[in-house]
Scaffold this active site. Structure first.
Site, PDB file in Angstrom:
ATOM      1  N   GLY A   8       3.449  30.784  50.205  1.00  0.00           N
ATOM      2  CA  GLY A   8       3.485  32.226  50.014  1.00  0.00           C
ATOM      3  C   GLY A   8       2.109  32.852  50.042  1.00  0.00           C
ATOM      4  O   GLY A   8       1.097  32.199  50.302  1.00  0.00           O
ATOM      5  N   ASN A   9       2.063  34.143  49.732  1.00  0.00           N
ATOM      6  CA  ASN A   9       0.802  34.887  49.769  1.00  0.00           C
ATOM      7  C   ASN A   9      -0.184  34.417  48.713  1.00  0.00           C
ATOM      8  O   ASN A   9      -1.396  34.491  48.918  1.00  0.00           O
ATOM      9  CB  ASN A   9       1.078  36.380  49.571  1.00  0.00           C
ATOM     10  CG  ASN A   9       1.778  36.999  50.754  1.00  0.00           C
ATOM     11  OD1 ASN A   9       1.297  36.919  51.871  1.00  0.00           O
ATOM     12  ND2 ASN A   9       2.922  37.622  50.513  1.00  0.00           N
ATOM     13  N   ARG A  11       0.656  31.462  46.289  1.00  0.00           N
ATOM     14  CA  ARG A  11       0.815  30.077  45.852  1.00  0.00           C
ATOM     15  C   ARG A  11       1.626  29.279  46.870  1.00  0.00           C
ATOM     16  O   ARG A  11       2.301  29.839  47.725  1.00  0.00           O
ATOM     17  CB  ARG A  11       1.525  30.022  44.495  1.00  0.00           C
ATOM     18  CG  ARG A  11       0.743  30.619  43.347  1.00  0.00           C
ATOM     19  CD  ARG A  11       1.400  30.275  42.014  1.00  0.00           C
ATOM     20  NE  ARG A  11       2.771  30.768  41.927  1.00  0.00           N
ATOM     21  CZ  ARG A  11       3.638  30.387  40.994  1.00  0.00           C
ATOM     22  NH1 ARG A  11       3.278  29.488  40.079  1.00  0.00           N
ATOM     23  NH2 ARG A  11       4.863  30.882  40.950  1.00  0.00           N
ATOM     24  N   LYS A  13       4.634  26.626  46.766  1.00  0.00           N
ATOM     25  CA  LYS A  13       5.653  25.988  45.945  1.00  0.00           C
ATOM     26  C   LYS A  13       6.277  24.846  46.739  1.00  0.00           C
ATOM     27  O   LYS A  13       6.426  24.942  47.953  1.00  0.00           O
ATOM     28  CB  LYS A  13       6.727  26.987  45.532  1.00  0.00           C
ATOM     29  CG  LYS A  13       6.206  28.110  44.648  1.00  0.00           C
ATOM     30  CD  LYS A  13       7.318  29.063  44.246  1.00  0.00           C
ATOM     31  CE  LYS A  13       6.806  30.178  43.372  1.00  0.00           C
ATOM     32  NZ  LYS A  13       7.883  31.123  42.971  1.00  0.00           N
ATOM     33  N   TYR A  92      18.352  42.848  60.679  1.00  0.00           N
ATOM     34  CA  TYR A  92      17.050  43.443  61.019  1.00  0.00           C
ATOM     35  C   TYR A  92      17.043  43.852  62.486  1.00  0.00           C
ATOM     36  O   TYR A  92      17.649  43.179  63.323  1.00  0.00           O
ATOM     37  CB  TYR A  92      15.954  42.410  60.762  1.00  0.00           C
ATOM     38  CG  TYR A  92      14.798  42.916  59.921  1.00  0.00           C
ATOM     39  CD1 TYR A  92      15.020  43.613  58.744  1.00  0.00           C
ATOM     40  CD2 TYR A  92      13.483  42.664  60.285  1.00  0.00           C
ATOM     41  CE1 TYR A  92      13.970  44.050  57.963  1.00  0.00           C
ATOM     42  CE2 TYR A  92      12.417  43.094  59.513  1.00  0.00           C
ATOM     43  CZ  TYR A  92      12.670  43.804  58.350  1.00  0.00           C
ATOM     44  OH  TYR A  92      11.630  44.243  57.579  1.00  0.00           O
ATOM     45  N   GLY A  99      10.320  38.642  57.537  1.00  0.00           N
ATOM     46  CA  GLY A  99       9.508  37.595  56.916  1.00  0.00           C
ATOM     47  C   GLY A  99      10.338  36.378  56.586  1.00  0.00           C
ATOM     48  O   GLY A  99      11.423  36.489  56.000  1.00  0.00           O
ATOM     49  N   ASP A 101      10.010  34.157  54.414  1.00  0.00           N
ATOM     50  CA  ASP A 101      10.273  33.979  52.978  1.00  0.00           C
ATOM     51  C   ASP A 101      11.477  34.805  52.542  1.00  0.00           C
ATOM     52  O   ASP A 101      12.329  34.338  51.778  1.00  0.00           O
ATOM     53  CB  ASP A 101       9.030  34.313  52.152  1.00  0.00           C
ATOM     54  CG  ASP A 101       8.452  35.696  52.436  1.00  0.00           C
ATOM     55  OD1 ASP A 101       8.785  36.308  53.474  1.00  0.00           O
ATOM     56  OD2 ASP A 101       7.642  36.175  51.613  1.00  0.00           O
ATOM     57  N   ARG A 102      11.571  36.040  53.050  1.00  0.00           N
ATOM     58  CA  ARG A 102      12.730  36.872  52.735  1.00  0.00           C
ATOM     59  C   ARG A 102      14.006  36.253  53.300  1.00  0.00           C
ATOM     60  O   ARG A 102      15.052  36.247  52.645  1.00  0.00           O
ATOM     61  CB  ARG A 102      12.529  38.287  53.285  1.00  0.00           C
ATOM     62  CG  ARG A 102      11.406  39.052  52.621  1.00  0.00           C
ATOM     63  CD  ARG A 102      11.092  40.345  53.364  1.00  0.00           C
ATOM     64  NE  ARG A 102      12.187  41.300  53.269  1.00  0.00           N
ATOM     65  CZ  ARG A 102      12.261  42.417  54.014  1.00  0.00           C
ATOM     66  NH1 ARG A 102      11.310  42.670  54.912  1.00  0.00           N
ATOM     67  NH2 ARG A 102      13.284  43.242  53.862  1.00  0.00           N
ATOM     68  N   THR A 174      -3.014  55.619  27.618  1.00  0.00           N
ATOM     69  CA  THR A 174      -3.156  55.434  29.060  1.00  0.00           C
ATOM     70  C   THR A 174      -2.732  54.039  29.512  1.00  0.00           C
ATOM     71  O   THR A 174      -2.055  53.889  30.531  1.00  0.00           O
ATOM     72  CB  THR A 174      -4.619  55.709  29.481  1.00  0.00           C
ATOM     73  OG1 THR A 174      -4.939  57.058  29.138  1.00  0.00           O
ATOM     74  CG2 THR A 174      -4.802  55.525  30.974  1.00  0.00           C
TER      75      THR A 174
END
Length: 246
Positions: A8-9, A11, A13, A92, A99, A101-102, A174
């Protein structure tokens, strides 16, 4: 034994899958990719190796070299988004542009639910993807992840801090206002997508590093699910390889 790798972006796994389920899982930082080779000590019987990669070609090449050295003769099969696989149809506009991963997370969700659900991956980015009751993926959302939202306010404004607050209904400082605003934005996008499913019993499957923070802010049914991408890779491993993997 099947070794599944989700690059992934942020890590990497990994998981070892057998006929009885997951034998082991873990996660590494990108800079720790060399440690993947130590898996050979515990898993010399690996027969298949599957990779889902969104981190770019350089890291993919490192993984390929490690696999070739650790498991000689075992091909590294790289997942790619397809028009359809294991009961899921990809809506899609250009299915190959989704992607990977998706895509794998959708496959993992379908294997788990076999029905309508919302698939949320809360990592560096947050992705919010729908599955209908008959396994159709009509589309989904991508928004900055919780941490990116928090950091962008500190980086791109003159007077806002890198907030360390907490989520409250009516923030009166804040730091709390920033954290609560970021969480409410994530929850709002997820809840709007869930309502478009028009299925009141459809669960929201929530995975990723920020899942534990986002989940309690949701006002819809949700389940925390670890490693949906790995689940999708394991599901692909049960299918004929040539149509599904490169």
């Amino acid at each position: 034994m099947i070794l599944c790798i989700d690059c992934g972006n942020s890590r990497i796994k990994w998981g070892l899958w057998s006929a009885t389920g997951w034998r082991a899982q873990g996660a590494l930082a990108h800079g720790e990719v060399g440690q993947l080779a130590t898996l050979t000590v515990d898993a010399p019987e690996v027969q298949k190796i599957l990779l889902a990669n969104v981190a770019g070609p350089a890291l993919a090449a490192q993984i390929a070299a490690l696999v070739a050295a650790a498991w000689p003769g075992r091909p590294l099969l790289t997942a790619a988004s397809q028009p359809a696989a294991v009961g899921v149809r990809n809506g899609y506009r250009s299915p190959e542009r989704l992607g990977v991963d998706r895509w794998c997370a959708l496959l993992g969700a379908w294997a788990r639910v076999r029905g309508a659900c919302l698939v949320v991956m809360a990592g560096t980015a947050t992705t919010v993807d729908s599955l209908t009751a008959d396994g159709f993926f009509p589309g989904g959302l991508i928004l900055p992840g919780l941490e990116l939202m928090r950091k962008s306010l500190a980086r791109d404004t003159a007077g806002l801090p890198l907030a360390q607050g907490q989520h409250v209904a009516q923030p009166n400082c804040t730091d709390d206002a920033i954290i609560s605003g970021c969480l409410e934005a994530q929850a709002g996008a997820i809840e709007r997508a869930w309502r478009r499913l028009a299925n009141p019993v459809a669960p929201c499957l929530l995975s990723g590093g920020a899942a534990g923070l986002i989940g309690p802010a949701l006002e819809i049914p949700w389940q925390g699910v670890d490693n949906l991408v790995l689940d999708g890779l394991a599901t692909l491993a049960s299918e004929p390889m040539p149509p599904l993997l490169g």
